[in-house]
Design an enzyme around this catalytic site. Structure first.
Site, PDB file in Angstrom:
ATOM      1  N   TYR A 198      78.151 130.193  21.809  1.00 17.29           N
ATOM      2  CA  TYR A 198      76.692 130.158  21.560  1.00 17.29           C
ATOM      3  C   TYR A 198      76.167 128.741  21.434  1.00 17.29           C
ATOM      4  O   TYR A 198      75.209 128.357  22.114  1.00 17.29           O
ATOM      5  CB  TYR A 198      76.360 130.976  20.301  1.00 17.29           C
ATOM      6  CG  TYR A 198      76.636 132.442  20.529  1.00 17.29           C
ATOM      7  CD1 TYR A 198      75.684 133.262  21.107  1.00 17.29           C
ATOM      8  CD2 TYR A 198      77.880 132.996  20.231  1.00 17.29           C
ATOM      9  CE1 TYR A 198      75.948 134.598  21.363  1.00 17.29           C
ATOM     10  CE2 TYR A 198      78.159 134.323  20.487  1.00 17.29           C
ATOM     11  CZ  TYR A 198      77.196 135.124  21.049  1.00 17.29           C
ATOM     12  OH  TYR A 198      77.467 136.436  21.322  1.00 17.29           O
ATOM     13  N   GLU A 222      78.543 147.768   8.318  1.00 20.56           N
ATOM     14  CA  GLU A 222      78.214 148.350   9.610  1.00 20.56           C
ATOM     15  C   GLU A 222      79.037 149.604   9.828  1.00 20.56           C
ATOM     16  O   GLU A 222      80.231 149.639   9.557  1.00 20.56           O
ATOM     17  CB  GLU A 222      78.496 147.357  10.724  1.00 20.56           C
ATOM     18  CG  GLU A 222      77.241 146.612  11.082  1.00 20.56           C
ATOM     19  CD  GLU A 222      77.482 145.141  11.170  1.00 20.56           C
ATOM     20  OE1 GLU A 222      78.644 144.743  11.315  1.00 20.56           O
ATOM     21  OE2 GLU A 222      76.498 144.395  11.082  1.00 20.56           O
ATOM     22  N   HIS A 277      84.449 136.567  11.856  1.00 15.77           N
ATOM     23  CA  HIS A 277      83.275 135.698  11.672  1.00 15.77           C
ATOM     24  C   HIS A 277      83.632 134.371  11.003  1.00 15.77           C
ATOM     25  O   HIS A 277      83.130 134.066   9.922  1.00 15.77           O
ATOM     26  CB  HIS A 277      82.220 136.410  10.821  1.00 15.77           C
ATOM     27  CG  HIS A 277      81.689 137.672  11.400  1.00 15.77           C
ATOM     28  ND1 HIS A 277      80.989 138.597  10.652  1.00 15.77           N
ATOM     29  CD2 HIS A 277      81.731 138.177  12.651  1.00 15.77           C
ATOM     30  CE1 HIS A 277      80.637 139.619  11.416  1.00 15.77           C
ATOM     31  NE2 HIS A 277      81.084 139.395  12.646  1.00 15.77           N
ATOM     32  N   ASN A 321      75.899 139.573  10.554  1.00 16.44           N
ATOM     33  CA  ASN A 321      76.689 139.044  11.667  1.00 16.44           C
ATOM     34  C   ASN A 321      76.114 137.693  12.092  1.00 16.44           C
ATOM     35  O   ASN A 321      74.904 137.511  12.091  1.00 16.44           O
ATOM     36  CB  ASN A 321      76.646 140.011  12.846  1.00 16.44           C
ATOM     37  CG  ASN A 321      76.836 141.436  12.399  1.00 16.44           C
ATOM     38  OD1 ASN A 321      76.008 141.954  11.654  1.00 16.44           O
ATOM     39  ND2 ASN A 321      77.894 142.069  12.813  1.00 16.44           N
TER      40      ASN A 321
HETATM   41  P1  FAD Z   1      82.546 130.524  20.035  1.00 20.73           P
HETATM   42  O1  FAD Z   1      81.676 131.598  20.549  1.00 20.73           O
HETATM   43  O2  FAD Z   1      83.819 130.892  19.371  1.00 20.73           O
HETATM   44  O3  FAD Z   1      82.856 129.549  21.271  1.00 20.73           O
HETATM   45  C1  FAD Z   1      83.766 128.486  21.174  1.00 20.73           C
HETATM   46  C2  FAD Z   1      84.426 128.296  22.533  1.00 20.73           C
HETATM   47  O4  FAD Z   1      85.130 127.057  22.537  1.00 20.73           O
HETATM   48  C3  FAD Z   1      85.448 129.376  22.875  1.00 20.73           C
HETATM   49  O5  FAD Z   1      85.158 129.891  24.152  1.00 20.73           O
HETATM   50  C4  FAD Z   1      86.781 128.642  22.846  1.00 20.73           C
HETATM   51  O6  FAD Z   1      87.717 129.154  23.762  1.00 20.73           O
HETATM   52  C5  FAD Z   1      86.382 127.231  23.195  1.00 20.73           C
HETATM   53  N1  FAD Z   1      87.286 126.197  22.662  1.00 20.73           N
HETATM   54  C6  FAD Z   1      87.848 126.144  21.435  1.00 20.73           C
HETATM   55  N2  FAD Z   1      88.589 125.027  21.312  1.00 20.73           N
HETATM   56  C7  FAD Z   1      88.502 124.359  22.487  1.00 20.73           C
HETATM   57  C8  FAD Z   1      89.067 123.147  22.978  1.00 20.73           C
HETATM   58  N3  FAD Z   1      89.845 122.371  22.201  1.00 20.73           N
HETATM   59  N4  FAD Z   1      88.781 122.784  24.243  1.00 20.73           N
HETATM   60  C9  FAD Z   1      87.991 123.556  25.038  1.00 20.73           C
HETATM   61  N5  FAD Z   1      87.428 124.717  24.618  1.00 20.73           N
HETATM   62  C10 FAD Z   1      87.681 125.108  23.358  1.00 20.73           C
HETATM   63  N6  FAD Z   1      79.042 138.110  15.744  1.00 20.73           N
HETATM   64  C11 FAD Z   1      77.854 138.738  15.694  1.00 20.73           C
HETATM   65  O7  FAD Z   1      76.834 138.127  15.366  1.00 20.73           O
HETATM   66  N7  FAD Z   1      77.761 140.068  16.030  1.00 20.73           N
HETATM   67  C12 FAD Z   1      78.852 140.806  16.382  1.00 20.73           C
HETATM   68  O8  FAD Z   1      78.718 142.002  16.709  1.00 20.73           O
HETATM   69  C13 FAD Z   1      80.122 140.165  16.392  1.00 20.73           C
HETATM   70  N8  FAD Z   1      81.265 140.855  16.678  1.00 20.73           N
HETATM   71  C14 FAD Z   1      82.441 140.180  16.811  1.00 20.73           C
HETATM   72  C15 FAD Z   1      83.584 140.864  17.230  1.00 20.73           C
HETATM   73  C16 FAD Z   1      84.774 140.183  17.460  1.00 20.73           C
HETATM   74  C17 FAD Z   1      85.994 140.931  17.882  1.00 20.73           C
HETATM   75  C18 FAD Z   1      84.817 138.765  17.280  1.00 20.73           C
HETATM   76  C19 FAD Z   1      86.062 137.995  17.537  1.00 20.73           C
HETATM   77  C20 FAD Z   1      83.680 138.088  16.857  1.00 20.73           C
HETATM   78  C21 FAD Z   1      82.496 138.768  16.615  1.00 20.73           C
HETATM   79  N9  FAD Z   1      81.345 138.102  16.210  1.00 20.73           N
HETATM   80  C22 FAD Z   1      80.160 138.775  16.108  1.00 20.73           C
HETATM   81  C23 FAD Z   1      81.358 136.657  15.909  1.00 20.73           C
HETATM   82  C24 FAD Z   1      80.730 135.792  17.010  1.00 20.73           C
HETATM   83  O9  FAD Z   1      81.257 136.144  18.269  1.00 20.73           O
HETATM   84  C25 FAD Z   1      80.988 134.317  16.675  1.00 20.73           C
HETATM   85  O10 FAD Z   1      80.389 134.050  15.425  1.00 20.73           O
HETATM   86  C26 FAD Z   1      80.420 133.373  17.715  1.00 20.73           C
HETATM   87  O11 FAD Z   1      80.967 133.621  18.983  1.00 20.73           O
HETATM   88  C27 FAD Z   1      80.665 131.923  17.321  1.00 20.73           C
HETATM   89  O12 FAD Z   1      79.923 131.099  18.204  1.00 20.73           O
HETATM   90  P2  FAD Z   1      80.281 129.586  18.391  1.00 20.73           P
HETATM   91  O13 FAD Z   1      79.314 128.993  19.347  1.00 20.73           O
HETATM   92  O14 FAD Z   1      80.409 128.945  17.059  1.00 20.73           O
HETATM   93  O15 FAD Z   1      81.772 129.559  19.004  1.00 20.73           O
END
Ligand code: FAD
Length: 497
Positions: free
Chosen positions: A15, A353, A438, A476
């Protein structure tokens, strides 16, 4: 391309990274994104990009030889199975006291999550991001994030009649009979598509049990929203299967970024070095924290402050099931996308939920993921001897979450004359207290960074993901991560570029 000089490099495509890429590109800046996971744009041998939750194959887990299902027992029997080691979509990353589930691939967590898109209640926002003005968030950035993510809510009439939400209606009935407020939970799943799945006029995804290892239809992941718009600008490129391992100041200004290229077995096939004027850490709470803690401890970015690695929380996640009476069947066909919740945050610190158990058989079980106001915060630190980052979370720290969840389910059980299920997380084990979906924090806004995510000791370095959020969002998290990224990138574009 090794040796290249880039204006902006974004680490991670979840995100935070996707918001940064879109807005920078719209401002006329070329952006390169580096993602350790796969692209998830090519069908596998069965013609589908993603595998089914009930049939995990090589696509399911990140570099494991055995699945590690969050709900790991059924009827007291372990359900995990052997799989080929592959750069699959779901990482079950194990730290000492907790398993942290994360998405791996272009789209980050949006590939694997339930799509539940919840904006915290405004009266709770002060506890979520104490240093951010709620008026700007609720006036501008939450609405912007909801619109871009394509958030919608189930049609209440369809909800009342469809077989696939019988389990959620049972959840509503039990909540209301015990006097708890019942709420519909918004989601980025295409609700019209789901209605067509039920009618048999569209390919099934939510109604085929797809969720944890990706949805082949219906879900608006970041691939369909922010990332599609970012790519349409023509200014954004992405390198999948590249893992960033180092960021350090470059001699002639900017930062030297080192990335390892991976094959689908997880082996490093090349090491590439580029220089970027600006680097955005968007590797997720765990990924960003691990990178920053490592870079500070090993001398690549020694001036990062001591708040780096601190303030990590699990959003109070805890799971449980209840055994219903035979007159309360929850249905053989269950939509894998949850749409209903029980809000006891104000009185009990718990938001539950009503989750599906899409097993294809009648289970007479109600299953819940509860988000609680767990006060514990953990810290990432560098273990030089082991050469890795550790997290000092302890399993016992889930006890406050269990107590808060019980404010809901003890009351419902007493009212309904029912009991907890003891066969979903082990042999006679009620609580799923070993995991979180999360992860939040580790580079908290206003502490490890300034109030817009700048790592001020290093001009041009930014954090823009869930690492900024101090451990809990009351609901969430991804709408809040997205909205905060929208707020911060707008300021950064206006003042830093
Ligand atoms: P992320 O979305 O985790 O993105 C980080 C990205 O960086 C990943 O693609 C990773 O592979 C990449 N990365 C990491 N380290 C490196 C590196 N060293 N080099 C290159 N790339 C790297 N949240 C909700 O709000 N609603 C829901 O219904 C919900 N359900 C969920 C169900 C599951 C099974 C899971 C696992 C999570 C859920 N979440 C939900 C949580 C939500 O998906 C996360 O809070 C969100 O994706 C975090 O966003 P972010 O941008 O911080 O990082």
């Amino acid at each position: 391309v090794s040796g290249a000089r880039l204006p902006v490099l974004v680490i991670g495509t979840g995100y935070g990274g996707s918001v940064a890429a879109l807005r920078l590109a719209q401002a006329g800046v070329d952006v390169h994104m580096v993602e350790m996971g796969m692209a998830w744009d090519t069908p596998g041998p069965d013609g589908k990009v993603f595998c089914n939750t009930l049939e995990p194959d090589h696509r399911s887990y990140w570099l494991r030889t055995r699945t590690k299902a969050p709900l790991n027992y059924f009827l007291g029997l372990p359900i995990d199975r052997d799989i080929p080691r592959h750069t699959g979509i779901l990482d079950a990353e194990e730290f000492g006291g907790i398993t942290v589930y994360q998405g791996r691939g272009v789209g980050g967590g949006s590939l694997v999550n339930g799509g539940m898109a919840v904006t915290p209640r405004r009266e709770n926002f002060g506890a979520v991001l104490p240093s951010v003005d709620p008026a700007e968030m609720y006036g501008v950035y939450y609405p912007r994030a909801n619109a871009e993510l394509g958030v919608g809510t189930v049609d209440p009439d369809w909800f009342d009649s469809t077989e696939c939400y019988r389990y959620a209606r049972v959840g509503r009935k039990h909540a209301q009979r015990s006097g708890f407020p019942f709420v519909f939970v918004p989601d980025v799943y295409d609700w019209d598509h789901m209605e067509r799945e039920a009618a048999g006029t569209a390919p099934k995804s939510a109604l085929a049990g797809e969720i944890l290892y990706g949805n082949n239809h219906g879900k608006k992941s970041l691939q369909q929203t922010y990332l599609a718009r970012a790519r349409a600008t023509g200014r954004v490129s992405v390198s999948p299967l590249h893992r960033v391992v180092s960021v350090a100041p470059a001699g002639g200004g900017g930062y030297t970024v080192v990335a390892e290229q991976l094959d689908t077995g997880g082996a490093v096939t090349a090491t590439k070095t580029v220089t970027a004027d600006r680097v955005f850490f968007a590797a997720g709470s765990v990924g960003t924290s691990k990178l920053l803690v490592t870079l500070k401890a090993t001398g690549a970015l020694p001036l990062l402050n001591d708040e780096v690695g601190r303030g990590w929380g699990d959003n109070g996640n805890v799971m449980c099931g209840r055994a219903n009476h035979l007159w309360d069947p929850t249905g053989r066909l269950q939509s894998a996308i949850p749409c209903a919740g029980i809000d006891n945050w104000a009185a009990g610190g718990a938001f539950a939920e009503v989750a599906p158990l899409p097993t294809g058989i009648e289970t007479y079980a109600s299953f819940y993921l509860t988000i609680t106001a767990n006060p514990h915060r953990a810290r990432f630190s560098w273990n030089a001897a082991a050469g890795r980052v550790e997290l000092d979370w302890r399993t016992a720290w889930k006890q406050p979450s269990i107590d808060m969840a019980r404010t809901i389910f003890d009351r419902i059980n007493a009212k309904e004359g029912t009991i907890y299920r003891t066969d979903l997380f082990g042999v006679y084990k009620i609580w799923g207290d070993h995991l979180t979906y999360h992860p939040l924090g580790g580079a908290v806004l206003g502490r490890a960074t300034d109030h817009y995510g700048r790592l001020t000791a290093y001009p041009g370095l930014y954090v823009i993901d869930g690492a900024l959020i101090p451990g809990n969002t009351t609901v969430n998290p991804f709408v809040t991560i997205t909205a905060l990224a929208e707020r911060n990138i707008e300021k950064i574009i206006a003042t830093d570029l």
